[in-house]
Scaffold this active site. Structure first.
Site, PDB file in Angstrom:
ATOM      1  N   HIS A  57      77.619  37.540-128.012  1.00 31.04           N
ATOM      2  CA  HIS A  57      78.487  38.283-128.927  1.00 31.04           C
ATOM      3  C   HIS A  57      79.965  38.121-128.580  1.00 31.04           C
ATOM      4  CE1 HIS A  57      74.737  41.021-128.985  1.00 31.04           C
ATOM      5  NE2 HIS A  57      74.637  40.098-129.928  1.00 31.04           N
ATOM      6  N   ASP A 162      70.417  38.743-133.428  1.00 35.23           N
ATOM      7  CA  ASP A 162      70.666  37.673-132.462  1.00 35.23           C
ATOM      8  C   ASP A 162      69.876  36.405-132.782  1.00 35.23           C
ATOM      9  OD1 ASP A 162      72.453  39.345-131.265  1.00 35.23           O
ATOM     10  OD2 ASP A 162      71.221  39.788-129.521  1.00 35.23           O
TER      11      ASP A 162
END
Length: 174
Positions: A57, A162
């Site tokens: 991230h 993700d």
């Protein structure tokens, strides 16, 4: 507390001090005076069971500087240098952070971050220099073949978000 520099400019390992006795322990996590008064305004925690992989991230518009520490458990922590003018651009750094080794990671703005939880229960404590902005979040694929990150073997538990991460090449287009 001792600071260990890495080959990545501004990326430092913080070697904390832990004081043990029969009651448990007391641990130093961060000493502001050692970091030119860096200001961390957004503190949060996450809890992950074994084999949970979170990442990679990054905030694209308002990049955050972070300090990452493990309160309970152990993680395989990874950062990717996404600073286009950096001599380590596109390279990654990995480290084991744990309750026992008392290490934390001071991550400069411009790095993508992720980790794999290695113990049954893992509690991670984050300090961030800026607030989270959902509109500027970007997820780079944790297993992007260009990055060649050598994650520990085994099954991984990954969120839908993700799993939908984009390639590093796609990140470069933004």
């Amino acid at each position: 507390m001792k600071i260990s520099k890495t080959k990545f400019k501004g990326l430092n390992v913080l070697n904390g001090i832990k004081f043990n006795d029969s009651r448990g322990y007391f641990r130093e996590v961060y000493l502001e005076k050692l970091f030119n008064k860096k200001k961390f305004i957004f503190w949060c925690m996450s809890k992950s069971k074994k084999n949970v992989l979170r990442g990679m991230h990054i905030q694209t518009k308002n990049p955050q500087e972070k300090v990452i520490s493990v309160i309970k458990g152990e993680i395989f922590d990874v950062v990717i240098d996404c600073r286009k003018n950096s001599k380590t651009f596109g390279k990654y750094f990995k480290i084991i952070l744990s309750e026992n080794n008392c290490k934390s990671l001071l991550i400069p703005a411009g790095f993508a971050h992720g980790f794999l939880a290695l113990k049954k229960e893992n509690i991670i404590f984050y300090g961030n220099s800026k607030y989270r902005s959902a509109k500027s979040e970007f997820t780079i694929k944790w297993n992007d073949t260009k990055l060649k990150i050598k994650w520990p073997k085994g099954k991984k538990i990954i969120s839908k978000k993700d799993k939908l991460g984009k390639s590093f090449k796609e990140f470069l287009k933004i």
